[in-house]
Design a protein around this motif. Structure first.
Motif, PDB file in Angstrom:
ATOM      1  N   ARG A  26      -6.205   1.056  -5.653  1.00  0.00           N
ATOM      2  CA  ARG A  26      -5.031   1.404  -4.857  1.00  0.00           C
ATOM      3  C   ARG A  26      -5.010   0.642  -3.531  1.00  0.00           C
ATOM      4  O   ARG A  26      -3.954   0.335  -3.000  1.00  0.00           O
ATOM      5  CB  ARG A  26      -5.014   2.917  -4.581  1.00  0.00           C
ATOM      6  CG  ARG A  26      -4.702   3.776  -5.795  1.00  0.00           C
ATOM      7  CD  ARG A  26      -4.376   5.192  -5.372  1.00  0.00           C
ATOM      8  NE  ARG A  26      -4.000   6.027  -6.501  1.00  0.00           N
ATOM      9  CZ  ARG A  26      -4.809   6.852  -7.112  1.00  0.00           C
ATOM     10  NH1 ARG A  26      -6.066   6.947  -6.705  1.00  0.00           N
ATOM     11  NH2 ARG A  26      -4.394   7.575  -8.132  1.00  0.00           N
TER      12      ARG A  26
ATOM     13  N   ASP B 213      -3.333   7.458 -14.910  1.00  0.00           N
ATOM     14  CA  ASP B 213      -3.910   7.096 -13.617  1.00  0.00           C
ATOM     15  C   ASP B 213      -3.508   5.686 -13.210  1.00  0.00           C
ATOM     16  O   ASP B 213      -3.205   5.418 -12.036  1.00  0.00           O
ATOM     17  CB  ASP B 213      -5.439   7.204 -13.676  1.00  0.00           C
ATOM     18  CG  ASP B 213      -5.896   8.627 -13.930  1.00  0.00           C
ATOM     19  OD1 ASP B 213      -5.131   9.557 -13.589  1.00  0.00           O
ATOM     20  OD2 ASP B 213      -7.004   8.814 -14.473  1.00  0.00           O
TER      21      ASP B 213
ATOM     22  N   MET C  34     -11.089   3.778  -8.602  1.00  0.00           N
ATOM     23  CA  MET C  34      -9.639   3.849  -8.524  1.00  0.00           C
ATOM     24  C   MET C  34      -9.157   3.668  -7.091  1.00  0.00           C
ATOM     25  O   MET C  34      -8.115   3.051  -6.829  1.00  0.00           O
ATOM     26  CB  MET C  34      -9.152   5.191  -9.078  1.00  0.00           C
ATOM     27  CG  MET C  34      -7.655   5.446  -8.873  1.00  0.00           C
ATOM     28  SD  MET C  34      -6.605   4.196  -9.633  1.00  0.00           S
ATOM     29  CE  MET C  34      -6.956   4.517 -11.348  1.00  0.00           C
TER      30      MET C  34
ATOM     31  N   ALA D 111      -1.236   4.685  -9.886  1.00  0.00           N
ATOM     32  CA  ALA D 111      -1.745   3.755  -8.884  1.00  0.00           C
ATOM     33  C   ALA D 111      -0.842   2.542  -8.737  1.00  0.00           C
ATOM     34  O   ALA D 111      -0.560   2.084  -7.619  1.00  0.00           O
ATOM     35  CB  ALA D 111      -3.161   3.315  -9.253  1.00  0.00           C
TER      36      ALA D 111
END
Length: 352
Positions: free
Chosen positions: A80, A166, A76, A170
């Motif tokens: 980002r 999530d 993740m 992001a």
């Protein structure tokens, strides 16, 4: 291959071709939906559009070939930061393969620097070649709305393994940072893409925030997990909450005392009261001379404005022998004349 030759590559044509084919295979990996070969082609096309501003357009082209050669969607934090494109590993791959092809070391350093500065999309880059590469990469945001919608869907497919919350967080973080910049495009010729890109980003940000707010709304506790929103609440099903009275559960009426009249009503009238009799409606004559009940008038045709105009026109067309005497056959009607000598149809106004 042409760009590598122009930059001083000394390898054989077969080695150049093999390196190019390996890059094409990397851009065609199965986990790429947006950051694939079509995206690379579009970036190269935009580099050609902005090539007049670049000092070394062939170096920009090779940097475009390697800027997303390594693609990873497992982390993740990487999404980002660079939307899955691993700039560090991609720059290392470029340095290794270009050095094997005989490209000068100084040129390789310039190419790797352009790739690494794509992490911030040349926000602090003053080199025009770096700005051209960044603008060519961000040009995907300045497309027409339908194509931008396809871009959003493909990006979501690349990160389909992430939870929706999530991913939304992001994505909102990335778009907020982009819109917070003074300008998205750095090179002069790419300024024309600024408005379209900001419109697409603002529309997507509003959509993402609305979807995020919907996810924050938790379902009511009285509904069982996974049950439909219109299903019977769990508390009611378990008997914790009393059900509304029905015909089966309605309590029996209390017994009446001696001489007490029933209080039930039928059609709004007490049981013991005599029904009211209505007088028959008077017969209403109609315009056609037919006597009918008022309810029968609904079946008669309505006289709207068009019908009235047609009736008046019919009355005017009826021949009146006293008003219009018959004329001999073949005689043309004469124009009405006025008493005025001029023959005008309008008389002068006479005021005493």
């Amino acid at each position: 291959m042409r760009s590598a030759r122009t930059l001083g590559a000394t390898a054989d044509p077969s080695e150049l071709k093999a390196t190019a084919e390996r890059l094409i295979e990397r851009w065609q990996e199965s986990n790429r939906f947006h950051h694939g070969l079509p995206h690379l082609i579009e970036v190269l096309q935009r580099v050609d559009t902005l090539a007049e501003e670049a000092h070394n357009p062939d170096a920009v082209r090779l940097a475009a070939w390697y800027h997303g050669a390594i693609f990873d969607t497992s982390m993740m934090a990487e999404y980002r930061r660079a939307a899955g494109e691993d700039k560090d590993k991609s720059a290392a791959l470029a340095a290794e393969e270009l050095a094997a092809l005989g490209v000068p070391e100084q040129t390789i350093e310039q190419i790797c620097e352009m790739i690494l500065k794509l992490k911030g999309h040349a926000q602090q880059c003053s080199d025009i070649d770096c700005q051209v590469l960044s603008d060519a990469d961000l040009g995907s945001l300045a497309v027409e709305p339908q194509k931008y919608r396809k871009y959003r869907e493909n990006v979501r497919k690349e990160f389909s393994h992430l939870e929706i919350v999530d991913y939304l967080d992001a994505r909102i973080t990335i778009i907020t940072k982009l819109l917070g910049r003074t300008h998205l495009f750095a090179s002069p010729m790419a300024k024309m893409w600024e408005d379209a890109a900001r419109e697409n980003l603002a529309a997507e940000l509003a959509r993402l925030k609305a979807e995020r707010e919907c996810l924050e709304t938790k379902p009511a506790e009285e509904y069982e997990p996974g049950a439909h929103k219109h299903a019977i609440p769990a508390k009611v099903a378990e008997g914790q909450v009393s059900k509304p009275p029905t015909l089966e559960t309605e309590p029996e009426p209390k017994p009446r005392r001696a001489g007490e009249k029933p209080a039930a009503e039928v059609v709004g009238r007490p049981v013991g009261e005599e029904p009211r009799t209505e007088k028959p409606a008077a017969e209403t004559p109609t315009a056609w001379g037919i006597e009918r009940e008022p309810s029968d008038l609904r079946s008669l045709p309505r006289r709207n404005a068009k019908t009235v105009r047609m009736e008046r026109r019919t009355e005017l067309e009826v021949e009146d022998p006293d008003r219009d005497p018959p004329r001999p056959s073949g005689e043309r009607p004469t124009r009405p004349k006025d008493d005025d000598a001029t023959g005008s149809l309008f008389k002068p106004l006479q005021i005493d």
